[in-house]
Design a protein around this motif. Sequence first.
Motif, PDB file in Angstrom:
ATOM      1  N   ARG A  13       0.784  -1.366   0.053  1.00 39.54           N
ATOM      2  CA  ARG A  13       0.047   0.031   0.005  1.00 39.54           C
ATOM      3  C   ARG A  13       0.760   1.218  -0.068  1.00 39.54           C
ATOM      4  O   ARG A  13       0.225   2.434  -0.443  1.00 39.54           O
ATOM      5  N   MET A  14       1.975   1.154   0.520  1.00 37.22           N
ATOM      6  CA  MET A  14       2.886   2.251   0.291  1.00 37.22           C
ATOM      7  C   MET A  14       3.253   2.851  -0.977  1.00 37.22           C
ATOM      8  O   MET A  14       3.325   2.255  -2.034  1.00 37.22           O
ATOM      9  N   GLN A  15       3.710   4.106  -0.987  1.00 34.73           N
ATOM     10  CA  GLN A  15       3.802   4.758  -2.317  1.00 34.73           C
ATOM     11  C   GLN A  15       5.392   4.462  -2.672  1.00 34.73           C
ATOM     12  O   GLN A  15       6.177   4.972  -1.731  1.00 34.73           O
ATOM     13  N   VAL A  16       5.477   3.770  -3.666  1.00 33.82           N
ATOM     14  CA  VAL A  16       6.875   3.389  -4.011  1.00 33.82           C
ATOM     15  C   VAL A  16       7.296   3.889  -5.561  1.00 33.82           C
ATOM     16  O   VAL A  16       6.502   3.515  -6.369  1.00 33.82           O
ATOM     17  N   GLU A  17       8.220   4.728  -5.741  1.00 34.58           N
ATOM     18  CA  GLU A  17       8.476   5.050  -7.146  1.00 34.58           C
ATOM     19  C   GLU A  17       9.906   4.743  -7.625  1.00 34.58           C
ATOM     20  O   GLU A  17      10.006   4.346  -8.786  1.00 34.58           O
ATOM     21  N   HIS A  18      10.944   4.510  -6.593  1.00 36.07           N
ATOM     22  CA  HIS A  18      12.205   4.040  -7.172  1.00 36.07           C
ATOM     23  C   HIS A  18      12.263   2.507  -7.719  1.00 36.07           C
ATOM     24  O   HIS A  18      11.384   1.908  -7.148  1.00 36.07           O
ATOM     25  N   PRO A  19      12.754   2.434  -8.780  1.00 33.64           N
ATOM     26  CA  PRO A  19      12.669   1.074  -9.548  1.00 33.64           C
ATOM     27  C   PRO A  19      13.365  -0.092  -8.466  1.00 33.64           C
ATOM     28  O   PRO A  19      12.869  -1.051  -8.638  1.00 33.64           O
ATOM     29  N   ALA A  20      14.419   0.501  -7.981  1.00 36.37           N
ATOM     30  CA  ALA A  20      15.066  -0.766  -7.078  1.00 36.37           C
ATOM     31  C   ALA A  20      14.147  -1.059  -5.789  1.00 36.37           C
ATOM     32  O   ALA A  20      14.231  -2.260  -5.409  1.00 36.37           O
ATOM     33  N   ALA A  21      13.791  -0.108  -5.362  1.00 39.46           N
ATOM     34  CA  ALA A  21      12.535  -0.141  -4.465  1.00 39.46           C
ATOM     35  C   ALA A  21      11.475  -1.153  -4.631  1.00 39.46           C
ATOM     36  O   ALA A  21      10.919  -1.965  -3.944  1.00 39.46           O
ATOM     37  N   HIS A  22      10.852  -0.818  -6.020  1.00 39.72           N
ATOM     38  CA  HIS A  22       9.921  -1.760  -6.347  1.00 39.72           C
ATOM     39  C   HIS A  22      10.357  -3.172  -6.436  1.00 39.72           C
ATOM     40  O   HIS A  22       9.705  -4.281  -6.357  1.00 39.72           O
ATOM     41  N   MET A  23      11.621  -3.494  -6.762  1.00 38.02           N
ATOM     42  CA  MET A  23      12.195  -4.882  -6.897  1.00 38.02           C
ATOM     43  C   MET A  23      12.291  -5.309  -5.434  1.00 38.02           C
ATOM     44  O   MET A  23      11.630  -6.724  -5.090  1.00 38.02           O
ATOM     45  N   ILE A  24      12.490  -4.794  -4.351  1.00 43.12           N
ATOM     46  CA  ILE A  24      12.343  -5.178  -3.109  1.00 43.12           C
ATOM     47  C   ILE A  24      10.890  -5.713  -2.726  1.00 43.12           C
ATOM     48  O   ILE A  24      10.315  -6.489  -2.007  1.00 43.12           O
ATOM     49  N   VAL A  25       9.817  -4.426  -3.029  1.00 40.64           N
ATOM     50  CA  VAL A  25       8.415  -4.962  -2.921  1.00 40.64           C
ATOM     51  C   VAL A  25       8.143  -6.256  -3.668  1.00 40.64           C
ATOM     52  O   VAL A  25       7.306  -6.778  -2.790  1.00 40.64           O
ATOM     53  N   ASN A  26       8.636  -6.452  -4.742  1.00 38.58           N
ATOM     54  CA  ASN A  26       7.927  -7.400  -5.252  1.00 38.58           C
ATOM     55  C   ASN A  26       8.652  -8.733  -4.405  1.00 38.58           C
ATOM     56  O   ASN A  26       7.924  -9.936  -4.862  1.00 38.58           O
ATOM     57  N   VAL A  27       9.865  -8.636  -3.938  1.00 38.47           N
ATOM     58  CA  VAL A  27      10.211  -9.919  -3.284  1.00 38.47           C
ATOM     59  C   VAL A  27       9.163 -10.234  -2.017  1.00 38.47           C
ATOM     60  O   VAL A  27       8.920 -11.348  -1.985  1.00 38.47           O
ATOM     61  N   ALA A  28       8.852  -9.021  -1.376  1.00 40.32           N
ATOM     62  CA  ALA A  28       7.685  -9.391  -0.375  1.00 40.32           C
ATOM     63  C   ALA A  28       6.519  -9.962  -0.905  1.00 40.32           C
ATOM     64  O   ALA A  28       5.770 -10.909  -0.390  1.00 40.32           O
ATOM     65  N   ARG A  29       5.951  -9.548  -2.217  1.00 44.54           N
ATOM     66  CA  ARG A  29       4.788  -9.972  -2.892  1.00 44.54           C
ATOM     67  C   ARG A  29       5.019 -11.514  -3.446  1.00 44.54           C
ATOM     68  O   ARG A  29       4.039 -12.424  -2.823  1.00 44.54           O
ATOM     69  N   ALA A  30       6.145 -11.932  -3.712  1.00 46.78           N
ATOM     70  CA  ALA A  30       6.463 -13.130  -4.039  1.00 46.78           C
ATOM     71  C   ALA A  30       6.625 -14.102  -2.709  1.00 46.78           C
ATOM     72  O   ALA A  30       6.057 -15.438  -2.796  1.00 46.78           O
ATOM     73  N   GLN A  31       7.016 -13.603  -1.978  1.00 45.78           N
ATOM     74  CA  GLN A  31       7.261 -14.493  -0.610  1.00 45.78           C
ATOM     75  C   GLN A  31       5.657 -14.567  -0.104  1.00 45.78           C
ATOM     76  O   GLN A  31       5.228 -15.862   0.552  1.00 45.78           O
ATOM     77  N   GLN A  32       4.687 -13.659  -0.056  1.00 50.47           N
ATOM     78  CA  GLN A  32       3.465 -13.605   0.174  1.00 50.47           C
ATOM     79  C   GLN A  32       2.651 -14.916  -0.595  1.00 50.47           C
ATOM     80  O   GLN A  32       1.958 -15.677  -0.149  1.00 50.47           O
ATOM     81  N   ASP A  33       2.955 -14.743  -1.840  1.00 47.74           N
ATOM     82  CA  ASP A  33       2.261 -15.549  -2.830  1.00 47.74           C
ATOM     83  C   ASP A  33       2.654 -16.932  -2.576  1.00 47.74           C
ATOM     84  O   ASP A  33       1.633 -17.962  -2.766  1.00 47.74           O
ATOM     85  N   GLU A  34       4.101 -17.100  -2.497  1.00 49.85           N
ATOM     86  CA  GLU A  34       4.804 -18.574  -1.930  1.00 49.85           C
ATOM     87  C   GLU A  34       4.173 -19.242  -0.950  1.00 49.85           C
ATOM     88  O   GLU A  34       3.900 -20.366  -0.774  1.00 49.85           O
ATOM     89  N   MET A  35       4.390 -18.334   0.232  1.00 48.62           N
ATOM     90  CA  MET A  35       4.501 -18.870   1.473  1.00 48.62           C
ATOM     91  C   MET A  35       3.257 -18.391   2.376  1.00 48.62           C
ATOM     92  O   MET A  35       2.946 -19.081   3.380  1.00 48.62           O
ATOM     93  N   GLY A  36       2.848 -17.194   1.985  1.00 49.69           N
ATOM     94  CA  GLY A  36       1.873 -16.238   2.993  1.00 49.69           C
ATOM     95  C   GLY A  36       2.225 -15.756   4.239  1.00 49.69           C
ATOM     96  O   GLY A  36       1.583 -15.266   4.954  1.00 49.69           O
ATOM     97  N   ASP A  37       3.658 -15.862   4.245  1.00 45.25           N
ATOM     98  CA  ASP A  37       4.125 -15.317   5.616  1.00 45.25           C
ATOM     99  C   ASP A  37       5.538 -15.180   5.438  1.00 45.25           C
ATOM    100  O   ASP A  37       6.098 -15.359   4.503  1.00 45.25           O
ATOM    101  N   GLY A  38       6.260 -14.573   6.302  1.00 41.13           N
ATOM    102  CA  GLY A  38       7.864 -14.190   6.342  1.00 41.13           C
ATOM    103  C   GLY A  38       8.287 -12.797   5.385  1.00 41.13           C
ATOM    104  O   GLY A  38       9.208 -12.734   4.996  1.00 41.13           O
ATOM    105  N   THR A  39       7.284 -12.203   5.092  1.00 45.68           N
ATOM    106  CA  THR A  39       7.566 -11.189   4.153  1.00 45.68           C
ATOM    107  C   THR A  39       8.347  -9.915   4.498  1.00 45.68           C
ATOM    108  O   THR A  39       9.430  -9.433   3.898  1.00 45.68           O
ATOM    109  N   THR A  40       8.229  -9.700   5.985  1.00 44.60           N
ATOM    110  CA  THR A  40       9.104  -8.789   6.291  1.00 44.60           C
ATOM    111  C   THR A  40      10.642  -9.208   6.358  1.00 44.60           C
ATOM    112  O   THR A  40      11.557  -8.615   6.269  1.00 44.60           O
TER     113      THR A  40
END
Length: 511
Positions: free
Chosen positions: A65-92
Amino acid sequence: MAESEFFDADRVDPRLSALQSNVNAVRAVASAVETTLGPKGLDTMLVGERGEVIVTNDGVTILDRMQVEHPAAHMIVNVARAQQDEMGDGTTTATLLAAALVSEGVKQVASGVPVVKVIAGINRGIRFALKKMKDRSRKIQHLDDEWLQRIAFTASRENEDITVSVIEAAHLIGHEKLMDKNFRLSSSVVAHPRAESAVFTGVFLNRSRLNPQMPRAKVDARILLLADSLVAETVDDEALRTEAGFKKQERFREQFLTALENMVHLNVGIVLTTGNIDPLAEDILTDSGVMVVSGLTQDEVSRVSDHTLAKPIKRSSLFKPMEEIEPILGYASIIEDDGILERVLISGGRGKPFATILVSASTEEVVGEIERICKDAASAVQAAVKGGFVPGGGALELSIARDVERFRDSIQGMERFGVAVVAQALERPMTQVVANAGFNPLEKIETVKAYQVKRDSDSLGIDCDRGTISDMIEMGVVDPLLVKYHALKAAGEVATAVLRIHTVVKMRNNI
């Protein structure tokens, strides 16, 4: 040189400008979630442009939900999303590990180590650490294993009601279903702000019967599952003005009426559709005592199909002979909740077992957070059943960091500096947990390291209530192996991707 000095824009080597920008963006993302980690983690308030508010300590919710503009920051956000999609936990944890790997990797590059050597070393260190993680796993013997309850209790942030509900649902689902790679126990969680929390056997649909004249319940009835709208085919307005078009429209209508008659003759008691219902079809099915529920999602269709053995069909299949339609029908009982939920429960299907965990709270904001917590607990329980568990509180990572350091000493060449990056990053989870608990991480981490070596233990950590060294296993602080495993694996992949970025070029807009 201190970190703050290193990242001073006026003093950074121009050749490292892309890395400097990226690491600063990655750190900013990590800082948004780091204070939520551990039993003493705090909540974050997300405020929208129109004043809408979400209060949560769920990492993926914050990042999503946070506002993210930097492309590298987007890559990190995508890690959290991938973690959530795969495991549903451990995103932080995945986010903090990725940020630590990037930050430590850039330090090595700034000191003169070629970035390709740092990346190669990180990859070797990650592979080694992942193998060690698997070796340290403790298996879940059965669904009554007391460790499974501890895992649910920890993942639910020590909410006893959620813990009991998730464990009950796991028993209803059964071990075989929980091991199914295509099944997510977290998908069984539904929420409503004005309902009694409970666990139901079967599939809950967030829908109600089409009209109150239809029966409210059907027992062991035949189910027709239509992944389409229940409407007659039509011709366009221009064709309808011609005699041929009018006749074609009439033929479509007759075929549709025949299909409805076939449903009645086949003794179909329940019709579930993803689309709309023709008013004539609604009248005919209502008069025939058929219960109709429309507007199902694809996920609901999949779960109903698995539970009832009804095969989803398209509208064109309705015009087949009855003997071809009959084998695709399923069987189950269905009842509409007579309270304020306006939902139906499908149970007693002849296919795979299902359970629904209904959670509730007093307000929309709170119930959303309760739902997220329950989904985390359900995901953690399923992951533990699949892969076992390991010590929590950052204890395992700290122990493996020591193994990685020894592994580094066995490596010749500059890749060893990349391996050292992994060892440093693995200390990050416990460092943050201790800091969030209000203790000095530098002091505590070094003390834990010494005690882990002295006792040859991978489970010693910090009691966040008292600040003393304690055995995480004895305290019941454990995590599913697969959650930690995937978090480190995903963090390593994105960190090396960020470190490979040498130049950032803004693309022109297409004309």
